[in-house]
Write a protein that holds these residues in place. Structure first.
Motif, PDB file in Angstrom:
ATOM      1  N   LYS A   1     -11.587   0.185   6.409  1.00 22.67           N
ATOM      2  CA  LYS A   1     -10.465   0.536   5.535  1.00 22.67           C
ATOM      3  C   LYS A   1      -9.322   1.107   6.367  1.00 22.67           C
ATOM      4  CE  LYS A   1      -9.085   3.413   1.633  1.00 22.67           C
ATOM      5  NZ  LYS A   1      -7.770   3.691   2.273  1.00 22.67           N
TER       6      LYS A   1
ATOM      7  N   ALA B   1      -5.604  -6.538   0.836  1.00 16.38           N
ATOM      8  CA  ALA B   1      -6.473  -6.623  -0.338  1.00 16.38           C
ATOM      9  C   ALA B   1      -5.652  -6.613  -1.626  1.00 16.38           C
ATOM     10  CB  ALA B   1      -7.464  -5.460  -0.327  1.00 16.38           C
TER      11      ALA B   1
ATOM     12  N   ASP C   1       0.868  -1.180   0.000  1.00 15.72           N
ATOM     13  CA  ASP C   1       0.000   0.000   0.000  1.00 15.72           C
ATOM     14  C   ASP C   1       0.902   1.226   0.000  1.00 15.72           C
ATOM     15  OD1 ASP C   1      -2.448   1.483   0.164  1.00 15.72           O
ATOM     16  OD2 ASP C   1      -2.019   1.816   2.283  1.00 15.72           O
TER      17      ASP C   1
ATOM     18  N   TYR D   1     -11.790  -6.416  -2.597  1.00 17.97           N
ATOM     19  CA  TYR D   1     -11.063  -7.357  -1.748  1.00 17.97           C
ATOM     20  C   TYR D   1     -10.765  -6.786  -0.359  1.00 17.97           C
ATOM     21  CZ  TYR D   1     -10.379  -9.928  -6.089  1.00 17.97           C
ATOM     22  OH  TYR D   1     -10.592 -10.615  -7.255  1.00 17.97           O
ATOM     23  N   VAL D   2     -11.150  -5.537  -0.101  1.00 19.84           N
ATOM     24  CA  VAL D   2     -10.934  -4.932   1.215  1.00 19.84           C
ATOM     25  C   VAL D   2     -11.967  -5.478   2.196  1.00 19.84           C
ATOM     26  CG1 VAL D   2     -10.844  -2.786   2.540  1.00 19.84           C
ATOM     27  CG2 VAL D   2      -9.954  -2.846   0.206  1.00 19.84           C
ATOM     28  N   LYS D   3     -11.511  -6.014   3.301  1.00 22.70           N
ATOM     29  CA  LYS D   3     -12.406  -6.589   4.305  1.00 22.70           C
ATOM     30  C   LYS D   3     -12.779  -5.549   5.352  1.00 22.70           C
ATOM     31  CE  LYS D   3     -10.217 -11.121   3.808  1.00 22.70           C
ATOM     32  NZ  LYS D   3      -9.400 -12.147   4.481  1.00 22.70           N
TER      33      LYS D   3
ATOM     34  N   LYS E   1     -10.618  -2.640  -4.649  1.00 22.68           N
ATOM     35  CA  LYS E   1     -11.598  -2.294  -3.619  1.00 22.68           C
ATOM     36  C   LYS E   1     -12.461  -3.464  -3.165  1.00 22.68           C
ATOM     37  CE  LYS E   1     -14.006   0.520  -1.013  1.00 22.68           C
ATOM     38  NZ  LYS E   1     -13.430   1.051   0.246  1.00 22.68           N
TER      39      LYS E   1
ATOM     40  N   ALA F   1      -5.342  -3.269   5.929  1.00 26.05           N
ATOM     41  CA  ALA F   1      -6.400  -3.927   5.151  1.00 26.05           C
ATOM     42  C   ALA F   1      -6.202  -3.697   3.660  1.00 26.05           C
ATOM     43  CB  ALA F   1      -7.767  -3.423   5.597  1.00 26.05           C
ATOM     44  N   ASP F   2      -5.761  -2.500   3.296  1.00 22.43           N
ATOM     45  CA  ASP F   2      -5.508  -2.208   1.882  1.00 22.43           C
ATOM     46  C   ASP F   2      -4.372  -3.065   1.341  1.00 22.43           C
ATOM     47  OD1 ASP F   2      -7.506  -0.353   1.900  1.00 22.43           O
ATOM     48  OD2 ASP F   2      -6.202   1.392   2.062  1.00 22.43           O
TER      49      ASP F   2
END
Length: 344
Positions: free
Chosen positions: A87, A95, A9, A82-84, A80, A91-92
């Protein structure tokens, strides 16, 4: 445990890294500062690295590729999903790591330094053009407050406003005349800056063989050709011309369900700058075609039975597919190509 896939990220100063092994188990979750990036990844065994196509992404992609890693860039809207839950940077990164391993994921071509340099000229020129238009509109608006109406168009501003300012019969305060003169000088400065940047773009165009071939296509000039060559890079990134047209947002947007096709307006996905250049070039071709009024001309027939805006987008779509064919097959454009094939 060997790291197989890494998601990064990107940020300005602090980057978040997420890595998994061949079984998909998380084995790395770490924050890295900018000055630590090179030393960290040069000591990491070669792996697959994914990043979002955002600021500085192409720079880091080239750096990591030079270290032996396999790097893929992805559009943020494809990451986006795949982000759980919430945010955040961790997490990014997770993903991104998940998305880059998907077999059906679409990747953004990595640009080299020359491509980025040419596109920087285009972006700065675009900003100057917007500033010039805003300055001309401001001058027209200020004069309108004193009852002086100047027709729309930058040419009218540069031609008529100096005459109005110098006319002693028009009742204007001296300070206002000085203000308008200062704004006109700024407008002329923007003119010169745009001309200088265009000269640089045309110089690069003359040195690039692919860009010169694209200008043979009707509606494509040096500005459009250089922007396309620098942005597309290797045409092999697209399987066919329709993929390129869809990538530029020149195809209908779908909202279909239950086996019923529902096509809306053009999708407007991808690079708005390239799409604008192609559509404006198509408008010029349509204008000339309507003047000649040749019934055998495809452009004339489409523009005659459909709205001019629809015809412009259709022609821009066709131009994009033609450009892909010229780049992928390394050919020269021929107006009689279809007729020659039919004769053969």
């Amino acid at each position: 445990m060997k790291i197989k896939t890494v998601g990064i990220d990107l940020a300005k100063n602090v980057f978040q890294v997420h890595g998994v092994d061949e079984r998909g188990k998380t084995v790395l979750r770490k924050q890295i500062k900018r000055d630590q990036m090179a030393s960290f990844f040069i000591n990491l065994p070669t792996c697959l690295i994914g990043m979002e196509a955002c600021g500085s992404a192409h720079y880091w992609a080239r750096k990591l590729q030079a270290m032996g890693h396999t790097v893929h860039l992805m559009a943020p809207q494809f990451v986006k999903p795949y982000v759980k839950s919430n945010k955040n940077d961790a997490a990014d990164a997770e993903a991104i790591c998940e998305a880059v391993g998907r077999p059906s994921m679409r990747f953004v071509p990595i640009k080299n330094i020359e491509q980025q340099s040419v596109l920087s000229l285009h972006r700065v020129r675009q900003g100057f053009v917007k500033a010039r238009t805003a300055q001309a509109n401001q001058i027209r608006g200020l004069l309108g407050e004193f009852g002086l109406v100047v027709p729309q168009g930058i040419a009218y501003v540069t031609q008529r406003v100096p005459e109005l300012i110098e006319d002693a019969l028009i009742e204007l305060p001296g300070s206002f005349r000085i203000l308008i003169t200062r704004l006109l000088e700024h407008l002329q400065l923007l003119h010169r800056q745009i001309d200088e940047i265009e000269a640089q773009i045309k110089a690069w165009h003359r040195s690039n063989e692919a860009s010169q071939r694209l200008t043979q296509v009707p509606g494509v000039g040096p500005i459009t050709a250089t922007a396309l060559v620098a942005t597309i890079g290797d045409a092999k990134n697209f399987d066919n011309g329709r993929q390129l047209a869809a990538w530029l947002g020149l195809v209908p947007r779908q909202h279909s369900s239950g086996g019923k096709r529902n096509l809306l307006g053009m999708s407007k996905r991808g690079d708005a700058y390239l799409r604008t250049l192609l559509i404006h070039g198509a408008r010029s071709v349509i204008y000339r075609a309507m003047q000649k009024a040749d019934p055998s001309n495809w452009v004339f027939n489409v523009a005659s039975r459909r709205n001019k805006n629809i015809a412009a987008v259709a022609l821009a779509n066709k131009t994009a597919r033609t450009i892909w064919a010229l780049l992928i097959h390394d050919r020269q454009f021929r107006l009689d190509y279809r007729a020659a094939n039919a004769a053969a």
